[in-house]
Design a protein around this motif. Structure first.
Motif, PDB file in Angstrom:
ATOM      1  N   GLN A  51     -26.805  45.691 -21.513  1.00  0.00           N
ATOM      2  CA  GLN A  51     -25.461  45.364 -21.038  1.00  0.00           C
ATOM      3  C   GLN A  51     -24.419  46.383 -21.472  1.00  0.00           C
ATOM      4  N   THR A  76     -24.101  50.661 -14.024  1.00  0.00           N
ATOM      5  CA  THR A  76     -22.816  50.163 -13.512  1.00  0.00           C
ATOM      6  C   THR A  76     -21.749  50.349 -14.579  1.00  0.00           C
ATOM      7  N   GLU A 123     -18.876  44.871 -10.689  1.00  0.00           N
ATOM      8  CA  GLU A 123     -18.902  46.020 -11.576  1.00  0.00           C
ATOM      9  C   GLU A 123     -18.713  47.305 -10.772  1.00  0.00           C
ATOM     10  N   SER A 145     -18.049  42.975 -25.546  1.00  0.00           N
ATOM     11  CA  SER A 145     -17.237  44.011 -24.907  1.00  0.00           C
ATOM     12  C   SER A 145     -16.004  44.343 -25.743  1.00  0.00           C
ATOM     13  N   ARG A 196     -29.216  41.925 -19.252  1.00  0.00           N
ATOM     14  CA  ARG A 196     -28.393  41.398 -18.158  1.00  0.00           C
ATOM     15  C   ARG A 196     -28.931  40.033 -17.758  1.00  0.00           C
ATOM     16  N   TYR A 214     -13.951  42.566 -14.614  1.00  0.00           N
ATOM     17  CA  TYR A 214     -14.546  41.766 -13.541  1.00  0.00           C
ATOM     18  C   TYR A 214     -14.301  40.270 -13.672  1.00  0.00           C
ATOM     19  N   THR A 243     -21.449  41.328  -8.568  1.00  0.00           N
ATOM     20  CA  THR A 243     -21.115  41.228 -10.000  1.00  0.00           C
ATOM     21  C   THR A 243     -19.760  41.848 -10.310  1.00  0.00           C
ATOM     22  N   ASN A 266     -12.699  42.520 -20.048  1.00  0.00           N
ATOM     23  CA  ASN A 266     -13.301  43.408 -19.061  1.00  0.00           C
ATOM     24  C   ASN A 266     -12.779  43.071 -17.672  1.00  0.00           C
ATOM     25  N   ARG A 277     -18.184  49.105 -16.570  1.00  0.00           N
ATOM     26  CA  ARG A 277     -17.516  47.887 -17.025  1.00  0.00           C
ATOM     27  C   ARG A 277     -16.248  48.310 -17.754  1.00  0.00           C
TER      28      ARG A 277
END
Length: 333
Positions: free
Chosen positions: A75, A119, A287, A161, A26, A216, A285, A214, A121
């Motif tokens: 991540q 978290t 998330e 991702s 991260r 966010y 963030t 993703n 995602r």
């Protein structure tokens, strides 16, 4: 000082507290405030080596039990699963495993070394609200292919991702069907971008109508520019397009580890799963928090509404196989 984190009371530091080394996939700007708050509250010093998640996972596998790392903060679940498969994680205590839903915990964590999600995602379709009627949005990844979406889809094939989503598709549907989907996506005139941010910008500008990203990225952009004509569409159900991957952590098996460093590493994971840290991740963030009682990021639904809860995140570890398949399909540059 960041929102959600206060100072520890005087005397919180302990003179004899251990120090631990974290390999963090991260980014520093996202997670350093969490580590700093943990240090203030516990007196435990946290040394951090930052890098790409895949790069650090490969380093841990190369170092084996000689690694200086006490904890790996990754991540995505695919990297965690690769390290777990090599037997590099210590078992996690039940108190940590039960902090989050079973789908966000390694399925091997009860019998061997494992990891736990910190978290969430979520995969989503970001769309241009000036160009797209929400009622017409795809409900599955199959519906993204061709038809009215020909030439109107953007995606970042080199992004981790997106590749994790392809790995999930391989685990769910097999390589042959995944290859067919990738080739159909390319044949539909879908446009490629360098990363999620560039994909969302292309949607906002109207260069494409929808993007596979993703969740966010759009939330961050809307915080900075509330008038952007973008919104997230969560497909829900068990479609791979609604995959919820995790950033997560595991405690390393290593020669230099002690009871004190093992306990300190577990305390750091517990801290990241505290209401204080989970609220920070949700607000700073964007998330999804993984513990009960913490609100999701502003503008996002609850995790229960996002879906894809039956996919085993441990099955996302074969990144090399996914990259080979994507290359054969012609979607990688």
């Amino acid at each position: 000082m960041h929102a959600g984190f206060g100072r520890a009371e005087d005397g919180a530091r302990e003179a004899a507290s251990p120090s631990i080394t974290v390999y963090s996939g991260r980014a520093r700007q996202l997670v350093a405030p969490v580590f700093e708050s943990f240090e203030r509250e516990t007196g435990i010093r946290v040394r951090v080596r930052y890098g790409g998640t895949a790069e650090l996972a490969a380093l841990l596998l190369e170092e084996g039990d000689r690694t200086p790392a006490d904890l790996f903060f990754a991540q995505d679940a695919g990297a965690l699963a690769a390290v777990e498969r090599a037997g590099r994680f210590r078992p996690l205590p039940e108190s940590l495993r039960r902090t989050v839903e079973p789908r966000f915990v390694s399925r091997a964590s009860e019998t061997g070394g494992g990891w736990v999600g910190v978290t969430g995602r979520a995969r989503t379709i970001v769309y241009n609200t000036d160009l797209v009627d929400p009622a017409a949005l795809p409900q599955t990844l199959e519906e993204v292919l061709g038809g009215e979406w020909t030439g109107k889809v953007g995606y970042p094939p080199t992004n981790a991702s997106f590749q994790a989503m392809v790995s999930a598709m391989r685990a769910r549907d097999g390589d042959e069907k995944t290859m067919q989907w990738l080739r159909a996506l390319r044949a539909s005139g879908a446009k490629t971008y360098a990363n999620n941010t560039e994909t969302v910008r292309a949607v906002a500008s109207g260069e494409v109508a929808i993007g596979l990203v993703n969740h966010y990225y759009a939330l961050r952009m809307l915080t900075e520019s509330p008038r952007l004509p973008i919104a997230n569409h969560y497909m829900g159900g068990d479609d791979v397009g609604s995959l919820v991957n995790v950033a997560g952590a595991g405690v390393m098996r290593r020669r230099g580890g002690t009871d004190a460093t093992h306990e300190a590493s577990e305390r750091l994971i517990a801290f990241m799963l505290s209401e204080q840290a989970q609220s920070y991740f949700a607000t700073e963030t964007f998330e999804f928090p993984l513990i009960a009682g913490v609100e999701p990021p502003a503008g996002a639904p609850t995790l229960e509404r996002v879906g894809a809860g039956t996919i085993d995140l441990g099955a996302l570890s074969d990144l090399e196989g996914t990259l080979r398949l994507m290359s054969r399909a012609g979607v990688l540059p």
